[in-house]
Design a protein around this motif. Structure first.
Motif, short mmCIF file in Angstrom:
data_model
loop_
_atom_site.label_atom_id
_atom_site.label_comp_id
_atom_site.label_asym_id
_atom_site.label_seq_id
_atom_site.Cartn_x
_atom_site.Cartn_y
_atom_site.Cartn_z
N PHE A 1 52.68 66.20 72.24
CA PHE A 1 51.35 65.88 71.68
C PHE A 1 50.70 64.78 72.51
CE2 PHE A 1 54.38 63.13 69.55
CZ PHE A 1 53.72 61.90 69.46
N ASP A 2 49.38 64.74 72.49
CA ASP A 2 48.64 63.76 73.28
C ASP A 2 48.51 62.45 72.54
OD1 ASP A 2 47.84 64.65 75.80
OD2 ASP A 2 46.29 65.94 74.95
N HIS A 3 48.66 61.33 73.23
CA HIS A 3 48.43 60.02 72.61
C HIS A 3 48.33 59.02 73.73
CE1 HIS A 3 52.62 58.69 73.43
NE2 HIS A 3 52.79 59.99 73.46
N ASP A 4 47.63 57.91 73.45
CA ASP A 4 47.61 56.84 74.44
C ASP A 4 47.47 55.48 73.76
OD1 ASP A 4 47.69 55.54 76.83
OD2 ASP A 4 45.61 55.95 77.36
N CYS A 5 46.24 55.07 73.44
CA CYS A 5 46.08 53.68 72.97
C CYS A 5 46.63 53.46 71.56
CB CYS A 5 44.62 53.28 73.02
SG CYS A 5 43.61 53.96 71.69
N ARG A 6 46.59 54.48 70.75
CA ARG A 6 47.04 54.42 69.35
C ARG A 6 46.28 53.39 68.52
NH1 ARG A 6 53.03 56.60 68.39
NH2 ARG A 6 53.12 58.09 70.11
N CYS B 1 40.64 55.34 72.55
CA CYS B 1 40.75 56.01 73.85
C CYS B 1 40.37 57.49 73.78
CB CYS B 1 42.13 55.85 74.44
SG CYS B 1 43.38 56.89 73.66
N GLY B 2 40.50 58.09 72.61
CA GLY B 2 40.11 59.50 72.49
C GLY B 2 41.15 60.46 73.01
N THR B 3 42.39 60.00 73.18
CA THR B 3 43.42 60.90 73.72
C THR B 3 44.10 61.72 72.63
OG1 THR B 3 43.82 59.27 75.43
CG2 THR B 3 45.45 61.00 75.22
N CYS B 4 44.31 61.11 71.46
CA CYS B 4 45.03 61.87 70.45
C CYS B 4 44.14 62.98 69.90
CB CYS B 4 45.57 60.98 69.33
SG CYS B 4 44.34 60.03 68.43
N SER B 5 44.77 64.06 69.47
CA SER B 5 43.98 65.19 69.00
C SER B 5 44.56 65.64 67.67
CB SER B 5 43.97 66.29 70.06
OG SER B 5 45.29 66.65 70.41
N LEU B 6 45.02 66.86 67.59
CA LEU B 6 45.69 67.47 66.43
C LEU B 6 44.71 67.86 65.31
CD1 LEU B 6 48.84 65.24 65.85
CD2 LEU B 6 48.47 67.01 67.57
#
Lengths: 263, 258
Positions: free
Chosen positions: B54-59, B63-68
């Motif tokens: 799964f996508d993640h970055d800044c948490r 950052c706009g990386t997480c999705s789902l």
């Protein structure tokens, strides 16, 4: 690339077409309603109005062709946009999506399809006067005399046509769907054309709601009033008698007389 | 607490995927949704199974990386936050949670819950910038900007480009993203010289990527973690309309100013 090409080949361009043609059709709906509401006046009122329209063939056909073009463009952009939209998500979600979307906005295509089917029926019913679709008989035979001239009896045609319960129900279903279609479409029209900001959006939504409710009431009271025999039932009873008299050859009174003589 | 996860598993783009059901280990209800996935993945790895990608970055929601797509809504059940800001206390013990990737033709799947959102980058490259001289920072307030415009531009500039608008839209339309990017520059004096060219270039790129059109359902606005308004889509429609009417600029023959 010319402007037609630019508009047709972009998603936003097609939305402009949807909005503009939809807006034109909305204006027609208002005019058509004002014309139809004359059925609540004396028979001569709407008959005179219909005769006036028919006596200006240039105007009438100009409007008809304009409307036809609007309908064709509206449908063509809707179909191509629907294809584009379907292609944009090849794999659907397993869960129910469309979070935060109104039902009306999700079902614009189905409501539009039923409304288009209704328009085809309505044209066959009251414009082309196909005898097979109305459940009554041949409307072309309905004539009346106005200012010494024999003209089609539109009043009797409307009353006879809408007294048929299943026709009345179909008209009401179409009006209900038109109401949901317009409730979303009228507001979305402003959005598509870019006429929206935080000040105007509540006003636009209010206008869309008010206009779609007004059209729903205006268009529904006609079939309801006719079907409940509030409007024109005694007029058409007389008409039916005249029609029977005109249809049977020779006239019943004459047959009786001849019969007596033959004996 | 414990939950049951029904997760989309797909090895890669060319292998068909399917849902797999996993029982989570014991969870702390103050874990974020991504931390819960970390714990589930740890258990999977310990059992020798492939962890869920799964996508993640800044948490921290910037950052706009997480999705789902969680139970049918991108970024989970709450409004105005990203998946990384969704906590397990939003669910009940024993819940079954369905987790799917963002689905759109323009966001091809890479693996499991990870999809390729480079289409957004290409739209940005097409016009999501202003051409300015580099050099020393200009004096503050040397260009007057009306406060309302500055506020609106900031509202639009909040877009983190996560793609939830595309994921939520029944047409997989990217209009909320594109309109936010067009507007945050178009509302500023510095964005004026390229305003209509930008609108045209970015919308054309959006169409080329295979996103759908807008049906004004408002799903995008409802799921946007930054609550970006549909007003910006109207603004984009306005700018694009003007660009269409203007047509392409006159071709310049010979050299530039000299």
């Amino acid at each position: 690339m010319n402007i037609v090409d630019r508009i047709w080949n972009s998603s936003l361009g097609k939305k402009y077409l949807m909005a503009l043609t939809g807006g034109a059709l909305f204006v027609f709906l208002i005019g058509h309603l004002v014309g139809n509401l004359q059925v609540f006046g004396p028979p001569d009122l709407i008959n005179g109005y219909a005769h006036f329209l028919k006596s200006k063939p240039g105007l009438l056909w100009g409007a008809r062709l304009g409307l036809l073009a609007c309908v064709a463009l509206h449908i063509a952009s809707a179909v191509t946009l629907a294809q584009l939209n379907a292609a944009a998500r090849p794999q659907p979600y397993a869960t129910k999506g469309a979070y935060g979307a109104s039902k009306a906005s999700q079902y614009m295509l189905p409501t539009g399809v039923v409304i288009a089917a209704f328009v085809v029926y309505h044209l066959a019913h009251f414009t082309v006067l196909l005898p097979g679709v109305n459940g009554v008989g041949d409307f072309t035979k309905l004539k009346t005399v106005l200012h010494g001239e024999e003209i089609p009896d539109v009043y009797a045609m409307m009353v006879l046509g809408l007294q048929v319960p299943w026709v009345c129900v179909f008209y009401l279903i179409a009006q209900a769907l038109l109401f949901t279609h317009l409730g979303h479409g009228l507001a979305a029209m402003f959005q598509s054309l870019g006429f929206r900001d935080h000040v105007w959006w509540p006003r636009i939504q209010c206008f869309a709601k008010a206009a779609s409710i007004a059209l729903l009431i205006g268009y529904s009271i006609i079939p309801v009033a006719i079907c409940l025999r509030v409007v024109g039932s005694d007029y058409v009873e007389r008409k039916k008698y005249d029609l029977k008299a005109a249809n049977s050859q020779p006239a019943p009174a004459l047959v009786a007389v001849q019969g007596k003589e033959a004996k | 607490m414990k939950v049951t996860l029904k997760v989309w598993r797909q090895k890669n783009r060319n292998t068909p995927g399917s849902f797999k059901t996993y029982e989570s280990p014991e969870l702390n209800e103050n874990m974020s949704f991504l931390e819960m996935l970390d714990v589930v993945n740890e258990a999977l790895a310990n059992r020798g199974e492939e962890p869920i990608a799964f996508d993640h970055d800044c948490r921290e929601g910037i950052c706009g990386t997480c999705s789902l797509v969680i139970d049918g809504k991108p970024h989970g059940p709450h409004k105005g936050i990203a998946t990384c800001q969704t906590y397990m206390r939003s669910f009940k013990d024993g819940d079954e949670i369905v987790v799917e990737p963002f689905r759109a033709k323009a966001f091809p799947l890479i693996k499991d819950l990870v999809c390729d959102r480079k289409a957004f980058d290409r739209i940005q490259h097409a016009g999501g910038f202003i051409t300015v001289r580099t050099g020393a920072a200009p004096d503050a307030n040397s260009i007057p900007v009306p406060k309302e415009n500055a506020d609106l531009a900031m509202d639009a500039a909040q877009c983190i480009g996560c793609g939830a608008c595309v994921a939520a839209c029944k047409n997989a339309s990217a209009m909320l993203f594109v309109s936010a990017k067009i507007s945050h520059l178009g509302l500023m004096p510095q964005g004026q010289p390229e305003r209509y060219k930008r609108a045209k270039a970015m919308v054309d790129q959006m169409d080329a990527e295979g996103f759908g059109a807008c049906t004004v359902t408002g799903s995008c606005e409802a799921v946007c973690p930054k609550e970006i308004s549909l007003d910006f889509i109207a603004r984009m429609n306005r700018d694009y309309g003007v660009a269409l009417l203007k047509g392409d600029p006159k071709a310049i023959k010979g050299g530039g100013a000299g």
